[in-house]
Enzyme design. Structure first.
Site, mmCIF file in Angstrom:
data_model
loop_
_atom_site.group_PDB
_atom_site.id
_atom_site.type_symbol
_atom_site.label_atom_id
_atom_site.label_comp_id
_atom_site.label_asym_id
_atom_site.label_seq_id
_atom_site.Cartn_x
_atom_site.Cartn_y
_atom_site.Cartn_z
ATOM 1 N N ASN A 281 50.005 33.377 37.264
ATOM 2 C CA ASN A 281 50.447 33.958 35.987
ATOM 3 C C ASN A 281 49.977 35.407 35.837
ATOM 4 O OD1 ASN A 281 47.734 33.652 35.603
ATOM 5 N ND2 ASN A 281 47.879 32.188 33.928
ATOM 6 N N GLU B 144 42.968 35.776 31.906
ATOM 7 C CA GLU B 144 44.261 35.136 31.709
ATOM 8 C C GLU B 144 45.169 35.999 30.830
ATOM 9 O OE1 GLU B 144 45.014 32.670 33.484
ATOM 10 O OE2 GLU B 144 43.874 30.842 33.121
ATOM 11 N N ASP C 266 33.804 35.576 38.974
ATOM 12 C CA ASP C 266 33.864 34.507 37.977
ATOM 13 C C ASP C 266 33.143 33.231 38.424
ATOM 14 O OD1 ASP C 266 35.740 33.970 39.955
ATOM 15 O OD2 ASP C 266 37.478 34.232 38.669
ATOM 16 N N HIS D 231 46.877 36.500 36.558
ATOM 17 C CA HIS D 231 45.464 36.701 36.219
ATOM 18 C C HIS D 231 44.686 37.319 37.377
ATOM 19 C CE1 HIS D 231 44.476 32.306 37.490
ATOM 20 N NE2 HIS D 231 43.837 33.084 38.343
HETATM 21 C C1 GLP Z 1 41.575 31.552 40.764
HETATM 22 C C2 GLP Z 1 40.410 32.570 40.723
HETATM 23 C C3 GLP Z 1 40.885 33.965 41.016
HETATM 24 C C4 GLP Z 1 41.827 33.886 42.193
HETATM 25 C C5 GLP Z 1 43.107 33.229 41.754
HETATM 26 C C6 GLP Z 1 44.108 32.979 42.868
HETATM 27 O O1 GLP Z 1 41.760 30.871 39.572
HETATM 28 N N1 GLP Z 1 39.649 32.587 39.525
HETATM 29 O O2 GLP Z 1 39.793 34.825 41.242
HETATM 30 O O3 GLP Z 1 42.130 35.171 42.664
HETATM 31 O O4 GLP Z 1 42.870 32.058 40.996
HETATM 32 O O5 GLP Z 1 43.723 31.909 43.657
HETATM 33 P P1 GLP Z 1 44.341 31.620 45.076
HETATM 34 O O6 GLP Z 1 43.858 32.703 45.986
HETATM 35 O O7 GLP Z 1 43.818 30.283 45.472
HETATM 36 O O8 GLP Z 1 45.835 31.646 44.913
#
Ligand code: GLP
Length: 249
Positions: free
Chosen positions: A136, A143, A67, A138
Site C-alpha cells: 500500500n 501506513e 521498525d 508504506h
Molecule cells: C513490512 C515492513 C517494511 C517492509 C515492507 C515490505 O511490513 N515493515 O519495512 O519494507 O513491509 O515487505 P516485503 O519486503 O516483505 O514485501
C-alpha cells in the site's frame, strides 16, 4: 532520483548490496538504516558473503532499524530483532551494542518513541537508509494516512499490511496489530536512501510512489523529493515505469 533495473531478485540484491558495501568501505563508522521483510534478505546474504571473503568489515558500523512490532520481545521468532540477528547480525562482525531497534516490549509509546528518536539523534543521523516498499506504499511501518508522522511513532497496522505479513506467522501465532516505526522526517533526513523493490505485485504501487502525486496516502511518494534517492528494482516491479526514467533502461 536514480532508478536501476535488475534482471531478477538475485541481481537486485547484488546491485543493492554493492551500494551498501561502497558506503561501508568509504566510511567504516557509517550509520546504516536497515529494513526487514522478504525484499532485503538477498542483500543481507550478499553482504555476509562479502564479509566472509574478507571484503567487508562491520567492526565500526552502526545500524538503526526502521521498525518493530509492538508486544514482541527480541527473542520472539517473529520480531524484527530476531530477523536481524538471523539474517545479518549473527553472521558478521558487527558489535551488537552498535545495533538499534525499537523496543517492542515497551508499553508506553511516548517513552519508546522519545528513546528511539534520541538514539537516531545521538548517532548523528543516518548515512544510508535501506527501504522496502509495502503493497500500500508504506515505508517502515508508515501506513497511508491523512498526514505524515515526523518522528518515531506507534502505528495501528492496516489490514493489507497484516494480511501481507501474516504468511510469516505460524498457526496459532498472534499477529501484532501495532508497531513502532521511524517517522517520515527521520527517514527523509538520511543522507542517502536506497529503495529496493521486486515482484509483479509491486509494479503499480512503485509507479504510483515514483511518478504519482506526493501524498501521505502513498507514504513512499515523499521519497521523490529526497535529493539522494536510488531505486534498485527488478524488471517485474519496474514493468510500469518508462525505460527513459531508468539509468540502465
Ligand atoms: C513490512 C515492513 C517494511 C517492509 C515492507 C515490505 O511490513 N515493515 O519495512 O519494507 O513491509 O515487505 P516485503 O519486503 O516483505 O514485501
Amino acid at each position: 532520483m536514480r532508478i536501476y533495473k535488475a534482471t531478477d531478485y538475485h541481481d537486485m540484491s547484488r546491485k543493492a548490496a554493492n551500494i551498501i558495501s561502497a558506503q561501508i568501505i568509504m566510511k567504516s563508522n557509517c550509520v546504516l538504516g536497515l529494513a526487514t521483510g522478504s525484499t532485503p534478505i538477498g542483500i543481507y546474504q550478499q553482504l555476509i558473503d562479502w564479509y566472509k571473503k574478507g571484503d567487508l568489515n562491520f567492526d565500526k558500523v552502526k545500524t538503526v532499524n526502521l521498525d518493530e512490532y509492538k508486544g514482541l520481545s527480541a527473542d520472539n521468532k517473529q520480531s524484527y530483532h530476531y530477523f536481524m540477528k538471523q539474517n545479518l547480525f549473527e553472521h558478521i562482525n558487527i558489535k551488537m551494542d552498535n545495533t538499534y531497534l525499537p523496543n517492542g516490549m515497551e508499553e508506553d509509546s511516548e517513552v519508546e518513541c522519545t528513546r528511539f528518536n534520541n538514539i537516531i539523534d545521538l548517532l548523528g543521523g543516518i548515512d544510508l537508509q535501506l527501504l522496502g516498499l509495502g503493497l500500500n506504499g508504506h515505508i517502515g511501518f508508515n501506513e497511508p494516512s491523512e498526514f505524515y508522522e515526523k518522528g518515531t511513532h506507534c502505528v495501528a497496522l492496516t489490514q493489507s499490511t497484516i494480511d501481507a505479513n501474516s504468511p510469516l506467522f505460524g498457526d496459532g501465532e498472534v499477529i501484532p496489530k501495532s508497531a513502532y516505526t521511524m517517522g517520515i522526517k527521520s527517514i527523509m533526513l538520511a543522507k542517502k536512501i536506497l529503495l529496493v523493490v521486486n515482484g509483479k505485485n509491486k509494479a503499480d504501487i512503485l509507479k504510483e510512489a515514483l511518478t504519482g502525486p506526493i501524498t501521505p496516502m502513498v507514504p513512499a511518494s515523499i521519497l521523490q523529493i529526497h535529493n539522494d534517492l536510488t531505486i534498485v528494482a527488478d524488471e517485474e516491479a519496474l514493468s510500469k515505469i518508462d525505460d527513459s526514467l531508468i539509468v540502465n533502461g
